[in-house]
Design a protein around this motif. Structure first.
Motif, short mmCIF file in Angstrom:
data_model
loop_
_atom_site.label_atom_id
_atom_site.label_comp_id
_atom_site.label_asym_id
_atom_site.label_seq_id
_atom_site.Cartn_x
_atom_site.Cartn_y
_atom_site.Cartn_z
N ALA A 31 25.76 26.78 25.46
CA ALA A 31 26.40 26.38 26.72
C ALA A 31 26.04 24.94 27.03
CB ALA A 31 25.92 27.28 27.87
N PHE A 32 26.96 24.23 27.65
CA PHE A 32 26.56 22.96 28.22
C PHE A 32 27.32 22.74 29.52
CE2 PHE A 32 29.89 19.78 28.11
CZ PHE A 32 30.80 20.34 27.24
N LYS A 33 26.71 21.93 30.37
CA LYS A 33 27.35 21.54 31.62
C LYS A 33 27.38 20.02 31.71
CE LYS A 33 25.31 22.05 35.78
NZ LYS A 33 24.97 22.59 37.11
N PHE A 34 28.51 19.49 32.14
CA PHE A 34 28.63 18.08 32.56
C PHE A 34 28.50 18.10 34.07
CE2 PHE A 34 31.02 14.84 34.67
CZ PHE A 34 31.00 13.72 33.87
N LEU A 58 33.64 7.52 49.78
CA LEU A 58 34.94 7.32 49.12
C LEU A 58 35.81 8.57 49.26
CD1 LEU A 58 33.42 5.91 45.79
CD2 LEU A 58 34.39 4.57 47.67
N CYS A 59 35.36 9.50 50.11
CA CYS A 59 36.04 10.78 50.27
C CYS A 59 36.05 11.58 48.97
CB CYS A 59 37.44 10.59 50.83
SG CYS A 59 37.87 11.94 51.95
N LEU A 60 34.98 11.43 48.21
CA LEU A 60 34.80 12.23 46.99
C LEU A 60 33.56 13.09 47.14
CD1 LEU A 60 35.41 9.42 44.30
CD2 LEU A 60 37.00 11.24 44.98
N GLN A 61 33.44 14.10 46.29
CA GLN A 61 32.26 14.95 46.32
C GLN A 61 31.06 14.26 45.69
OE1 GLN A 61 33.65 19.22 45.14
NE2 GLN A 61 35.12 17.75 44.39
N THR A 62 29.86 14.59 46.17
CA THR A 62 28.63 14.06 45.59
C THR A 62 28.43 14.60 44.18
OG1 THR A 62 27.68 14.10 47.80
CG2 THR A 62 26.15 13.84 45.98
N VAL A 63 28.74 15.86 44.01
CA VAL A 63 28.53 16.55 42.73
C VAL A 63 29.82 17.23 42.29
CG1 VAL A 63 27.27 18.43 41.59
CG2 VAL A 63 26.09 17.01 43.28
N VAL A 64 30.27 16.94 41.08
CA VAL A 64 31.30 17.78 40.44
C VAL A 64 30.77 18.16 39.06
CG1 VAL A 64 33.26 16.75 41.66
CG2 VAL A 64 32.58 15.82 39.45
N ALA A 65 31.27 19.26 38.55
CA ALA A 65 30.73 19.73 37.27
C ALA A 65 31.76 20.57 36.55
CB ALA A 65 29.47 20.56 37.51
N MET A 106 35.86 27.53 28.96
CA MET A 106 35.57 26.32 29.76
C MET A 106 35.91 26.60 31.21
SD MET A 106 36.96 22.41 29.31
CE MET A 106 35.70 21.88 28.18
N SER A 107 35.14 26.03 32.10
CA SER A 107 35.37 26.30 33.53
C SER A 107 34.90 25.13 34.38
CB SER A 107 34.59 27.55 33.95
OG SER A 107 34.74 27.80 35.33
N ASP A 108 35.60 24.93 35.50
CA ASP A 108 35.00 24.14 36.58
C ASP A 108 33.63 24.73 36.85
OD1 ASP A 108 34.66 22.61 39.12
OD2 ASP A 108 34.74 24.61 39.97
N MET A 109 32.65 23.87 37.08
CA MET A 109 31.34 24.39 37.47
C MET A 109 30.86 23.79 38.79
SD MET A 109 29.10 25.18 34.10
CE MET A 109 27.96 26.20 35.06
N THR A 110 31.74 23.13 39.51
CA THR A 110 31.34 22.63 40.83
C THR A 110 30.99 23.84 41.69
OG1 THR A 110 33.05 20.96 40.46
CG2 THR A 110 31.97 20.98 42.61
N LEU A 111 31.88 24.83 41.71
CA LEU A 111 31.57 26.06 42.43
C LEU A 111 30.43 26.82 41.75
CD1 LEU A 111 35.02 27.59 43.50
CD2 LEU A 111 33.12 26.96 44.99
N ALA A 112 30.47 26.94 40.43
CA ALA A 112 29.46 27.73 39.72
C ALA A 112 28.07 27.14 39.90
CB ALA A 112 29.82 27.84 38.25
#
Lengths: 356, 356
Positions: free
Chosen positions: B67-70, B80-87, B102-108
């Motif tokens: 497994a890996f996460k970005f 900038l109206c962006l999130q601090t963390v996305v993954a 593969m999945s969004d991991m911002t929520l995870a």
């Protein structure tokens, strides 16, 4: 939304742009990136080894764009009717950390490997080189032949593989390129009188595909197959006879043919050669060797070119790779229909606890 | 084809499965993975730091699944109206090296962070704990409140953030949970008489959100916000007063509250606690501290659960992440319409060289 390219998209882009222009832009992009070598935040790749092979993550950043590639190497995969190497990669914006582009890199890895070989050979092979030996006719072999033909004018190939089917596939695939092809009985026969000798075999072991007595003075060797610990293709004596060029010495000493030599054996990095800080071919009789292992900067160049070409050609699709809540501080809002579902008891096997 | 989940898919899965079952399966999956700690090929994450933040790649393997996460961390993004963390993250099959999911991991990431906090608190907080202080009401705060409520029965919150809007957002988001909520004027007020104190503030600096005099004997502290070099939330005196639990000591000593203490300061790893090899809470008056920084094994658990739930619920889409030629040795075949294009001169600005 990031732009996403699958392998079909990458192939479509190459067709739209035209092979020669594609190869030339890739080689020029690689040259530009090698020339700003000090801008890159370099580190050895992360490798997870297992009995069947290796999975690697190759990150690199130039301070503006961060790139990484996921790539494996599993020699036994062909027996499962799978590819030995598959890869994908992504670009992110360093200023915000947001990913902006993702692509298959199975094709791009073959492209950038061949383009880097061409870039090195352009500075190391004898001027007027027209004949290349190609030993190892696996998945990446056509890309080497193609790139050397399009960019460097190689028009005669001497080819060999222990697997006759691989050779048949190769010959059929490059039939349209207008190359003169000689099928050879062994590596010695293939290397005979070649201006450039490219080795790109797959066995994950210490092999001797080329020995010193097979290589004529003046030859340029493009050694591509030896690219991880325990996997080499050339004899030690041939290495000692050659002037050795590498992408990034700390990595090549672990992964390339150089792993056979002492840690202080001289090796010139490609960026030093390109910038004119170190000499290229010393004489018409010198044997030059590009000990290629593949470096993250090359993936960076390839990904950036694909991103640019995706924009220019309009190829590719949008992918919601990461969450994008309307209010960036309100990630939880993405769950919001939750309460509706809860009120209706919709697919909620146990009601949530409603203590006071 | 890999299965791909975007953030909406992840939210849909949570709704389909039901929040409590989702949280319980996540906490149990984490427990199982921490209990087979020695199976994981652990290493510190790869981090690329820049003036605006950090981009990280977090790899881990159990010998069967890689497994890996970005993930990034850019505190200035909210301006900038962006999130601090996305993954985002991916799973690959170790035997073949092929990516499979593969999945969004911002929520995870928010889910697994809160679930790991719950797992630690279940073993460290005093039995019968019902009140939690929550200091820092940013993007991840609702997930902490939600997980502690669903799995641990926390039903009273004492909340504080310097930003009133963040507090409003929080209160509105958790309105349906049936929690008793007290809005507090400062961190001291929030921590007063809380059984558990969770800190999850965002400033990338050495801050003192909690000092020793604000914490009553018997409190469990869930310190989540201090998670990279130079970013801490607790006073040194409070650390010295506490029994400290961590995910993986070598990483926490660099990134957690522990960075304030000498390298040999005692810290118990969570897997030792869960396996019963090291003691938990020593007395009803002990102050226990979970110094959470987030570890790759947690992403592994979260990704694997999402993969399983995607199968069970049928949510998600196929993504052609890597090339898949019909013959695995014939990558070049993906380019094949090339010749047709060439013959027709279709979008090929320069004809390929056809020397003999």
């Amino acid at each position: 939304m990031v732009t996403f390219l699958n392998a079909s998209d990458v192939a479509k882009i190459v067709r739209r742009v035209g092979p020669r222009r594609f190869w030339e832009r890739l080689v020029e992009g690689l040259r530009d990136d090698f020339l700003r070598w000090d801008r890159f935040d370099k580190c050895a790749r992360f490798a997870s080894h297992s009995p069947g092979g290796v999975i690697e993550l190759m990150p690199v950043s130039d301070g503006e764009v961060f790139a990484f590639k996921f790539v494996n190497g599993h020699p036994g995969n062909t027996q499962l009717c799978l590819q030995t190497v598959v890869a994908f990669g992504a670009l992110a914006d360093v200023a915000t950390g947001y990913p902006v582009f993702m692509s298959d890199m199975t094709l791009a890895t073959a492209f950038r490997t061949a383009a880097t070989s061409v870039l090195a050979a352009r500075h190391l092979a004898r001027p007027g080189s027209r004949t290349m030996a190609l030993i190892g006719l696996g998945a990446q072999s056509e890309f080497q032949a193609w790139a050397f033909h399009e960019v460097l004018g190689i028009d005669r190939l001497r080819i060999f593989d222990v697997d006759e089917e691989a050779a048949d596939k190769f010959v059929s695939n490059v039939a349209g390129f207008g190359l003169g092809i000689t099928r050879c009985d062994n590596a010695r026969h293939a290397a005979h009188r070649a201006d450039i000798v490219t080795t790109i075999t797959a066995d994950k072991k210490r092999a001797t595909i080329l020995s010193e007595d097979m290589i004529a003075p003046g030859t340029h060797i493009n050694a591509v197959g030896g690219d991880c610990p325990g996997k080499t293709e050339l004899s030690r004596a041939l290495l000692l006879r050659s002037d050795i060029y590498v992408e990034y010495a700390p990595q090549t000493r672990l992964e390339g043919e150089l792993q056979q030599l002492p840690a202080d054996h001289p090796a010139t990095e490609l960026h030093e050669l390109l910038a004119g800080r170190k000499p290229g071919r010393a004489s018409k009789d010198a044997i030059t060797l590009f000990d290629s292992v593949g470096f993250a900067v090359e993936d960076f160049s390839a990904l950036r070119l694909l991103r640019d070409l995706a924009r220019e050609t309009g190829v590719g699709a949008g992918l919601e790779l990461t969450a994008a809540p309307a209010n960036p501080k309100d990630l939880f809002s993405l769950l919001h229909p939750l309460e509706t579902g809860q009120a209706r008891g919709d697919a909620l096997p146990e009601p949530m606890k409603l203590s006071d």
